[in-house]
Enzyme design. Structure first.
Site, PDB file in Angstrom:
ATOM      1  N   ASP A  21       0.882  -1.209  -0.045  1.00  0.00           N
ATOM      2  CA  ASP A  21       0.038   0.140  -0.102  1.00  0.00           C
ATOM      3  C   ASP A  21       0.755   1.194  -0.117  1.00  0.00           C
ATOM      4  OD1 ASP A  21      -1.573   2.392   0.717  1.00  0.00           O
ATOM      5  OD2 ASP A  21      -3.140   0.950   1.579  1.00  0.00           O
ATOM      6  N   HIS A  22       1.048   1.742  -1.359  1.00  0.00           N
ATOM      7  CA  HIS A  22       2.301   2.524  -1.291  1.00  0.00           C
ATOM      8  C   HIS A  22       2.052   3.978  -0.320  1.00  0.00           C
ATOM      9  CE1 HIS A  22      -0.430   5.011  -4.121  1.00  0.00           C
ATOM     10  NE2 HIS A  22       0.506   5.967  -3.884  1.00  0.00           N
ATOM     11  N   HIS A  33      -5.782   2.939   1.000  1.00  0.00           N
ATOM     12  CA  HIS A  33      -5.098   3.863   1.734  1.00  0.00           C
ATOM     13  C   HIS A  33      -5.662   4.542   2.607  1.00  0.00           C
ATOM     14  CE1 HIS A  33      -2.934   3.259  -2.093  1.00  0.00           C
ATOM     15  NE2 HIS A  33      -3.793   3.806  -2.845  1.00  0.00           N
TER      16      HIS A  33
END
Ligand code: BG6
Length: 500
Positions: free
Chosen positions: A178-179, A241
């Site tokens: 999950d950047h 996110h």
């Protein structure tokens, strides 16, 4: 070199957009910093037949925005090998294994392998299965699987995918990206909370009124419309996110700052995430879709006009909603969340709104003298830092108060040295540190939460789409959602004098 990591990367989707935009530049920065040196190699795979030379050109093109001597780039790309690969063909894995073994010896990689799935999730299961059956997983070194989103489409498909990859990899070998967890200021949430008595001791429902998470984007869906049509903002941004940010804000202090202890707390707080009933979901969530608008003399097309989008699409490009954690610390404190495409500005931030004092002793001096809410803002993007809004006396005669913003933002120079999210996450995976990756138990809970909303939306077609003009902050209903609770969005770039 002291910090050097040793591994073979096998990237599935080596010709794709993610590899070019994020992975190659991030690997190069790690190379420049000495984390990757002599003992690494990369096999890029995709269907198309490319030569190594062509692949090297693709990689050096992907580094065009980074300042570097040409011989350094050439030395870096020399570690890259291309293998045309059909992920469903068992024989191709034999070829892949032969190349992997050869590179293992050539670069002395100690049988350490990192498999990166940077392609359509439809193939994740097939690849994971073949990696095991065709003996590409090594027994002597480490095997780690980095897996991109989307991880499923709903709870059931995510669970099925999870079972498929778990048949080849154990949970602690899986690094689900999950950047947002690689972003500096998202990681900083822990430092702010657990490193400051003045913050952590107020971090509960006795002092905090509500928390607002905004992930606003100025761009439309651009060339990703095909994927977006099957996802929508809820799956694209909220289930992952936003839920991850909310979790970091809500979790209890971990026993230590280790991956295992942090995960334990994240999973625990997610167990207290209230799963709406369909009735509540209808009330607590607002969806929107952008309409065309002319901004600064340029016409911005509506979502329905975008290529690859159905002209009657009901996919949401905006979501606002309310999350609640039902536990001792957070009962009664709404976490308002909001995200959308083609909004007024690109801005990612968290606003923590504190409760008002029990009484305002200045009110007797002037009717006007209302105390502003104390707000702690965590700026994630485009600037990084914190703001704290406090009330102070206005300069001069008399006694009026006014809000003052204490702002701490990193200088552009400091931010320039800041590693990009993917660079951090790749290094974490090389180090075997899973703190900033998502565990299945977290994902399963956030899918259950998102599924209820998706289900009620699927049952009722929106009657008002498109319902917000490009360049605005979403549909009016998103403001009403807070007004109904006697609150308002702290971040409002549409106001003549923005709040912050
Ligand atoms: C991705 C979404 O995960 O995050 C995109 O799929 C979105 O739709 C992107 O644009 C936003 O990321 P960032 O880092 O630019 O805020």
């Amino acid at each position: 070199m002291q910090n050097e990591k040793v591994a073979l990367f096998i990237i599935f989707g080596g010709s794709g957009d993610l590899a070019r935009r994020k992975l190659y530049p991030s690997l190069f920065r790690l190379y420049q910093k000495g984390y990757l040196d002599q003992h690494f190699a990369v096999i890029g795979t995709a269907r198309r037949p490319w030569t190594d030379d062509y692949y090297h050109q693709v990689i050096s093109d992907s580094l065009s925005s980074i300042q570097a001597p040409t011989d350094q780039i050439a030395a870096f790309t020399d570690h890259f090998y291309y293998q045309a690969h059909d992920v469903t063909n068992s024989e191709h894995y034999v070829v892949l294994e032969n190349l992997a073994e050869k590179l293992d010896q050539k670069y002395d990689l100690q049988n350490n392998r990192i498999f990166y799935m940077a392609m359509s999730p439809n193939f994740f299961g097939t690849i994971a299965k073949h990696l095991k059956t065709e003996n590409i997983l090594t027994t002597a070194g480490f095997n780690r699987l980095i897996i991109e989103k989307p991880f499923g489409h709903d709870y059931n498909s995510a669970e099925e995918l999870n079972e498929q990859i778990r048949s080849s990899f154990t949970e602690n070998q899986i690094y689900r990206i999950d950047h947002y967890l690689g972003k500096e200021m998202v990681q900083n949430i822990s430092a702010i909370r657990f490193g400051n008595n003045i913050i952590e001791s107020l971090w509960n429902n006795r002092y905090i009124d509500n928390i607002q998470i905004t992930l606003s984007e100025a761009l439309g869906v651009e060339e990703r419309a095909g994927y977006y049509e099957s996802a929508g903002a809820m799956r694209d941004m909220v289930q992952n996110h936003i839920s991850q940010i909310a979790t970091l804000l809500a979790m209890e202090p971990p026993v230590s700052f280790s991956a295992a202890d942090i995960r334990r707390e994240k999973i625990k707080v997610l167990r207290s995430l209230h799963i709406d009933t369909p009735e509540e979901a209808r009330r607590n969530f607002v969806r929107g879709q952008y309409a065309a608008a002319t901004v600064d003399g340029t016409r911005l097309e509506s979502y329905r006009e975008a290529t690859q989008v159905n002209s009657e699409s009901n996919v949401e490009t905006f979501v606002a909603g309310k999350m609640e954690f039902e536990n001792y610390r957070w009962a009664g404190v709404p976490f308002y969340v909001r995200t959308g495409k083609r909004l007024a500005k690109k801005e990612t931030r968290v606003d923590v709104v504190f409760k008002q004092l029990p009484m305002n002793i200045f009110e007797t001096i002037s009717d006007e003298d209302k105390l502003s809410d104390n707000v702690l803002t965590i700026y994630v993007e485009p600037t990084e830092g914190f703001g704290l809004r406090v009330n102070a006396k206005r300069l001069g005669q008399g006694f009026e108060t006014r809000p003052v913003d204490l702002d701490f933002r990193h200088s552009a120079a400091a931010a320039g040295n800041n590693p990009e999210a993917y660079e951090r996450l790749l290094l974490d995976a090389l180090n075997g540190d899973s703190t900033n990756f998502t565990h299945w138990d977290e994902l399963s809970q956030t899918w259950k939460f998102a599924d209820v909303v998706e289900k009620v939306w699927a049952e009722t077609k929106p009657t008002d789409f498109p319902n917000y003009p490009s360049g605005s902050m979403g549909p009016v209903a998103a403001d009403k959602l807070l007004q109904r609770d006697g609150r308002y969005w702290i971040y409002n770039p549409m106001q003549a004098t923005p709040d912050k």
